[in-house]
Design a protein around this motif. Sequence first.
Motif, PDB file in Angstrom:
ATOM      1  N   PHE A  53       0.867  -1.179   0.000  1.00 50.58           N
ATOM      2  CA  PHE A  53       0.000   0.000   0.000  1.00 50.58           C
ATOM      3  C   PHE A  53       0.908   1.235   0.000  1.00 50.58           C
ATOM      4  O   PHE A  53       1.925   1.256   0.684  1.00 50.58           O
ATOM      5  N   PHE A  62       1.089   5.530   0.528  1.00 51.12           N
ATOM      6  CA  PHE A  62       0.412   6.618   1.223  1.00 51.12           C
ATOM      7  C   PHE A  62       1.139   7.943   0.974  1.00 51.12           C
ATOM      8  O   PHE A  62       2.342   7.963   0.716  1.00 51.12           O
ATOM      9  N   GLY A  64       6.559  -7.736   6.000  1.00 50.43           N
ATOM     10  CA  GLY A  64       7.049  -7.288   7.297  1.00 50.43           C
ATOM     11  C   GLY A  64       6.141  -6.344   8.043  1.00 50.43           C
ATOM     12  O   GLY A  64       6.394  -6.057   9.189  1.00 50.43           O
ATOM     13  N   TYR A  65       5.119  -5.828   7.383  1.00 54.77           N
ATOM     14  CA  TYR A  65       4.071  -5.047   8.041  1.00 54.77           C
ATOM     15  C   TYR A  65       4.460  -3.635   8.449  1.00 54.77           C
ATOM     16  O   TYR A  65       3.613  -2.821   8.701  1.00 54.77           O
ATOM     17  N   LYS A  66       5.731  -3.328   8.580  1.00 56.51           N
ATOM     18  CA  LYS A  66       6.097  -1.993   9.057  1.00 56.51           C
ATOM     19  C   LYS A  66       5.771  -0.939   8.016  1.00 56.51           C
ATOM     20  O   LYS A  66       5.546  -1.232   6.843  1.00 56.51           O
ATOM     21  N   VAL A  67       5.741   0.314   8.452  1.00 58.43           N
ATOM     22  CA  VAL A  67       5.482   1.447   7.570  1.00 58.43           C
ATOM     23  C   VAL A  67       6.795   2.195   7.373  1.00 58.43           C
ATOM     24  O   VAL A  67       7.418   2.624   8.343  1.00 58.43           O
ATOM     25  N   VAL A  68       7.198   2.318   6.124  1.00 62.48           N
ATOM     26  CA  VAL A  68       8.468   2.974   5.789  1.00 62.48           C
ATOM     27  C   VAL A  68       8.166   4.299   5.116  1.00 62.48           C
ATOM     28  O   VAL A  68       7.347   4.358   4.181  1.00 62.48           O
ATOM     29  N   PHE A  69       8.847   5.358   5.561  1.00 62.90           N
ATOM     30  CA  PHE A  69       8.625   6.692   5.017  1.00 62.90           C
ATOM     31  C   PHE A  69       9.822   7.148   4.175  1.00 62.90           C
ATOM     32  O   PHE A  69      10.957   6.757   4.415  1.00 62.90           O
ATOM     33  N   SER A  91       3.435   0.504   3.069  1.00 64.74           N
ATOM     34  CA  SER A  91       3.160  -0.522   4.066  1.00 64.74           C
ATOM     35  C   SER A  91       3.031  -1.838   3.322  1.00 64.74           C
ATOM     36  O   SER A  91       2.153  -1.973   2.459  1.00 64.74           O
ATOM     37  N   ASP A  92       3.909  -2.757   3.654  1.00 62.35           N
ATOM     38  CA  ASP A  92       3.958  -4.017   2.933  1.00 62.35           C
ATOM     39  C   ASP A  92       3.352  -5.105   3.803  1.00 62.35           C
ATOM     40  O   ASP A  92       3.963  -5.540   4.762  1.00 62.35           O
ATOM     41  N   GLY A  93       2.173  -5.518   3.458  1.00 58.10           N
ATOM     42  CA  GLY A  93       1.444  -6.452   4.312  1.00 58.10           C
ATOM     43  C   GLY A  93       2.023  -7.846   4.358  1.00 58.10           C
ATOM     44  O   GLY A  93       1.788  -8.583   5.301  1.00 58.10           O
TER      45      GLY A  93
END
Lengths: 113, 113
Positions: free
Chosen positions: B32, B34, B98-103, B93-95
């Motif tokens: 995803f 953002f 690894g699930y973490k959110v990278v900016f 956000s890679d479901g």
Amino acid sequence: DAGVTQTPRHEVAEKGQTIILKCEPVSGHNDLFWYRQTKIQGLELLSYFRSKSLMEDGGAFKDRFKAEMLNSSFSTLKIQPTEPKDSAVYLCASSPGTGMEVFFGKGTRLTVV
Amino acid sequence: GDSVTQTEGLVTLTEGLPVMLNCTYQSTYSPFLFWYVQHLNEAPKLLLKSFTDNKRPEHQGFHATLHKSSSSFHLQKSSAQLSDSALYYCALSDGTGGYKVVFGSGTRLLVSP
């Protein structure tokens, strides 16, 4: 609804001190993040918890930075010992889950002298 | 690992001109994407999120199109307003990875009269 709450909003520490930053995520959120924000690097991930389990501890930040999530409604970030280069804004954020909006707290501005 | 690249640190333009902020990403899976916006002395907040069905998200006149072939999610607006001046972060956000959110490192947009 209460958002993400961070305390304190400002912290001044002397080099070598230990400081603890606190965070209360949005109730019911499964994911909790700690980020460091600087003008040069932007938002750097320090730690990531899913359902209170530490999923990532931020690689390069491992040696002096330790985040804990004691329960689903409270997390701390300890920096020990602090260095002047740690001066930055530390943001806590939470999310209901993968692919969903991340809600940020207002941050703690840390100054290390 | 996952990463997000924002090539412009600062974009300055005159009110009324079109806005385009670049964002490219690297991810093993289908993440995803953002856009978050941070106004002065405020916390970052969600502006746009990509849809799984490739619809184009829009909010406050901004829109972004996810191009998987070029791994891009550029932010666009047809006519800039003074109130658009802010710091913009692209994130993923890679479901499955690894699930973490990278900016990304962020792009500061300054709109002048």
